[in-house]
Design an enzyme around this catalytic site. Sequence first.
Site, PDB file in Angstrom:
ATOM      1  N   GLY A 274       0.420-108.585  11.612  1.00 25.17           N
ATOM      2  CA  GLY A 274       0.271-109.419  10.415  1.00 25.17           C
ATOM      3  C   GLY A 274       1.518-110.262  10.224  1.00 25.17           C
ATOM      4  O   GLY A 274       2.604-109.720  10.003  1.00 25.17           O
TER       5      GLY A 274
ATOM      6  N   GLY B 245       2.080-112.674   7.905  1.00 24.23           N
ATOM      7  CA  GLY B 245       2.230-113.323   6.603  1.00 24.23           C
ATOM      8  C   GLY B 245       3.658-113.114   6.111  1.00 24.23           C
ATOM      9  O   GLY B 245       4.567-112.784   6.894  1.00 24.23           O
ATOM     10  N   ALA B 246       3.851-113.255   4.800  1.00 20.84           N
ATOM     11  CA  ALA B 246       5.203-113.154   4.249  1.00 20.84           C
ATOM     12  C   ALA B 246       5.820-111.788   4.510  1.00 20.84           C
ATOM     13  O   ALA B 246       6.949-111.674   5.006  1.00 20.84           O
ATOM     14  CB  ALA B 246       5.155-113.435   2.748  1.00 20.84           C
ATOM     15  N   TRP B 247       5.064-110.731   4.212  1.00 24.24           N
ATOM     16  CA  TRP B 247       5.646-109.388   4.292  1.00 24.24           C
ATOM     17  C   TRP B 247       5.796-108.922   5.739  1.00 24.24           C
ATOM     18  O   TRP B 247       6.803-108.342   6.125  1.00 24.24           O
ATOM     19  CB  TRP B 247       4.841-108.429   3.431  1.00 24.24           C
ATOM     20  CG  TRP B 247       5.428-107.055   3.224  1.00 24.24           C
ATOM     21  CD1 TRP B 247       4.734-105.891   3.191  1.00 24.24           C
ATOM     22  CD2 TRP B 247       6.811-106.701   2.986  1.00 24.24           C
ATOM     23  NE1 TRP B 247       5.598-104.832   2.951  1.00 24.24           N
ATOM     24  CE2 TRP B 247       6.876-105.306   2.819  1.00 24.24           C
ATOM     25  CE3 TRP B 247       7.991-107.435   2.903  1.00 24.24           C
ATOM     26  CZ2 TRP B 247       8.076-104.619   2.589  1.00 24.24           C
ATOM     27  CZ3 TRP B 247       9.199-106.761   2.668  1.00 24.24           C
ATOM     28  CH2 TRP B 247       9.227-105.366   2.509  1.00 24.24           C
ATOM     29  N   GLY B 248       4.798-109.182   6.574  1.00 24.23           N
ATOM     30  CA  GLY B 248       4.892-108.785   7.986  1.00 24.23           C
ATOM     31  C   GLY B 248       6.065-109.483   8.660  1.00 24.23           C
ATOM     32  O   GLY B 248       6.850-108.853   9.387  1.00 24.23           O
TER      33      GLY B 248
ATOM     34  N   ARG C  42      -2.754-113.616  13.558  1.00 22.27           N
ATOM     35  CA  ARG C  42      -4.148-113.779  14.023  1.00 22.27           C
ATOM     36  C   ARG C  42      -4.414-115.215  14.474  1.00 22.27           C
ATOM     37  O   ARG C  42      -5.310-115.460  15.261  1.00 22.27           O
ATOM     38  CB  ARG C  42      -5.140-113.311  12.968  1.00 22.27           C
ATOM     39  CG  ARG C  42      -5.263-114.175  11.746  1.00 22.27           C
ATOM     40  CD  ARG C  42      -6.457-113.760  10.905  1.00 22.27           C
ATOM     41  NE  ARG C  42      -6.373-114.357   9.582  1.00 22.27           N
ATOM     42  CZ  ARG C  42      -7.284-114.214   8.663  1.00 22.27           C
ATOM     43  NH1 ARG C  42      -8.362-113.485   8.901  1.00 22.27           N
ATOM     44  NH2 ARG C  42      -7.144-114.787   7.486  1.00 22.27           N
TER      45      ARG C  42
ATOM     46  N   TYR D  21       4.450-119.150   5.052  1.00 18.38           N
ATOM     47  CA  TYR D  21       4.667-117.922   4.285  1.00 18.38           C
ATOM     48  C   TYR D  21       6.115-117.711   3.843  1.00 18.38           C
ATOM     49  O   TYR D  21       6.347-117.069   2.822  1.00 18.38           O
ATOM     50  CB  TYR D  21       4.180-116.715   5.094  1.00 18.38           C
ATOM     51  CG  TYR D  21       2.679-116.722   5.271  1.00 18.38           C
ATOM     52  CD1 TYR D  21       1.835-116.551   4.174  1.00 18.38           C
ATOM     53  CD2 TYR D  21       2.093-116.933   6.510  1.00 18.38           C
ATOM     54  CE1 TYR D  21       0.455-116.562   4.314  1.00 18.38           C
ATOM     55  CE2 TYR D  21       0.719-116.941   6.663  1.00 18.38           C
ATOM     56  CZ  TYR D  21      -0.093-116.760   5.561  1.00 18.38           C
ATOM     57  OH  TYR D  21      -1.460-116.775   5.706  1.00 18.38           O
TER      58      TYR D  21
ATOM     59  N   LYS E 153       0.885-100.982  -9.833  1.00 19.53           N
ATOM     60  CA  LYS E 153       1.872-101.916 -10.427  1.00 19.53           C
ATOM     61  C   LYS E 153       1.380-103.362 -10.348  1.00 19.53           C
ATOM     62  O   LYS E 153       1.732-104.194 -11.182  1.00 19.53           O
ATOM     63  CB  LYS E 153       3.250-101.741  -9.799  1.00 19.53           C
ATOM     64  CG  LYS E 153       3.373-102.064  -8.317  1.00 19.53           C
ATOM     65  CD  LYS E 153       3.697-103.502  -8.000  1.00 19.53           C
ATOM     66  CE  LYS E 153       3.530-103.807  -6.530  1.00 19.53           C
ATOM     67  NZ  LYS E 153       3.817-105.195  -6.170  1.00 19.53           N
TER      68      LYS E 153
ATOM     69  N   THR F 290       7.946-106.310 -10.075  1.00 17.74           N
ATOM     70  CA  THR F 290       6.753-107.152 -10.044  1.00 17.74           C
ATOM     71  C   THR F 290       6.376-107.650 -11.437  1.00 17.74           C
ATOM     72  O   THR F 290       5.773-108.707 -11.571  1.00 17.74           O
ATOM     73  CB  THR F 290       5.588-106.374  -9.383  1.00 17.74           C
ATOM     74  OG1 THR F 290       6.076-105.749  -8.212  1.00 17.74           O
ATOM     75  CG2 THR F 290       4.453-107.287  -8.999  1.00 17.74           C
TER      76      THR F 290
ATOM     77  N   GLU G 158      -3.190-108.949  -4.889  1.00 17.79           N
ATOM     78  CA  GLU G 158      -3.841-107.644  -4.708  1.00 17.79           C
ATOM     79  C   GLU G 158      -4.341-107.055  -6.026  1.00 17.79           C
ATOM     80  O   GLU G 158      -5.356-106.369  -6.072  1.00 17.79           O
ATOM     81  CB  GLU G 158      -2.871-106.656  -4.037  1.00 17.79           C
ATOM     82  CG  GLU G 158      -2.501-106.990  -2.591  1.00 17.79           C
ATOM     83  CD  GLU G 158      -3.606-106.660  -1.603  1.00 17.79           C
ATOM     84  OE1 GLU G 158      -4.773-106.528  -2.004  1.00 17.79           O
ATOM     85  OE2 GLU G 158      -3.299-106.565  -0.395  1.00 17.79           O
TER      86      GLU G 158
END
Length: 378
Positions: A24, A26-29, A48, A65, A213, A270, A303
């Site tokens: 993955g 994206g930003a976090w991966g 991907r 990202y 959260k 958050t 999320e």
Amino acid sequence: MKDRSIEFIQSSNTGLYDNVAVIGAGAWGTALACVLVRAGRNVTLWARRPELAEEINSTGLNQRYLPDIPLPEGLRAVSDMGEALAGAQAVLIVTPSVSIREITEQAHALAAPEVPLFICAKGVEKGTHLLMSGIAEDAAPGRVIGVISGPTFAVEVAADAPTAVTIASNEPEWDKDIAHHAAARMAQSMGTYSFRPYVSNDMVGVEIGGAVKNVVAIACGILEGAGFGMNARAALITRGLSEIKELAVAMGGTRETVTGLAGMGDLMLTCSSTKSRNFSYGRQRGAGIAHDAVFEGKPVVVEGHGNALTVTDLARALGVFMPICEMTRSILHDDVPIGHAFAEYWAAPLQAEPRALDIEIAHPAAEAAFTHYGSELP
Ligand SMILES: NC(=O)C1=CN([C@@H]2O[C@H](COP(=O)(O)OP(=O)(O)OC[C@H]3O[C@@H](n4cnc5c(N)ncnc54)[C@H](OP(=O)(O)O)[C@@H]3O)[C@@H](O)[C@H]2O)C=CC1
Ligand SMILES: O=C(CO)COP(=O)(O)O
């Protein structure tokens, strides 16, 4: 007394995962892949879309990202998952929660059987009520599963800002053989001068914090967007923590974990920054912007939106009352006007703090709260 097992880990590198795949981009991966490269690991990042892998390799950037953040040299991206997993000793799965089942199944089919999978998404699955680790245990039977969670904006992690996380895994008797425990090995494999992992054997507690959260952050954003002040936000954060605690304990987690990084830490972060997509989403909804128009209509992973449903479904099934999550659900999914939903929450019978005392006292001004907030807010 000093913890000798931790001392052993610090003096030993035998448990390191030298080759790590991150699934993955994206930003976090991408941010986690940066950490691992900085920690000295060989990292392959799976995207991907081939064009994203190509961009990362040729420009050293992931502009969509993590705009304008230079990625460390040595980070290699591929778009073939088999290639990413070849030779990997540990895998981080970092796609949105709705894709975790499918992606874990694919990774399970391709990775060597002894390789642990660490899930880095936050949420509860629709229908099954499973946490991310539960999905992974289903999709990758027999494999060691871990989770990584905590107060971690990807953009800060990618920029090498000081950050602490919690890493937990599902191995029994972890305290007896900690040097070989997957969470401890991963902690040692990714720790850097700026990135400080803590280890835990309470996956449930860690994951409930991360899932709930996001819902509370949307609620805080809604209230800010609707013009409420900091007092209301502090109340929601604190009472939100109490909801996380009750759900975690009902699921077999501990209160201590909930007051740690993956619970209180992530909740505070958050719920208090526009760097959060969940908080920003809520803020826009609170200001009267329709769901489809939020983030100027561009698709962004929020999320807490889906998890407002899945978390409350899970809580209802367990008989846990989560009024802030229920309020958020009613606004996002049942079209209840914000003022009415807030009044419903705020005018509920008065309770003891902590709620475990199970006391209810009539609210002296419940009707006035409905009249006031019901007509004042959108
Ligand atoms: N961003 C953050 O600060 C943090 C995020 N997290 C969690 O990490 C998870 C991922 O979030 P994040 O990286 O921010 O999200 P992003 O939107 O930044 O990236 C999502 C990535 O997942 C890919 N993706 C989306 N859907 C699928 C799918 N169905 N199958 C395979 N790949 C898919 C996207 O690919 P493509 O580009 O091709 O669309 C993209 O690479 C979430 O659960 C989030 O809560 C946790 C901590 C911090
Ligand atoms: O999980 C996160 C921080 O720990 C990221 O939060 P958002 O998904 O709201 O941006």
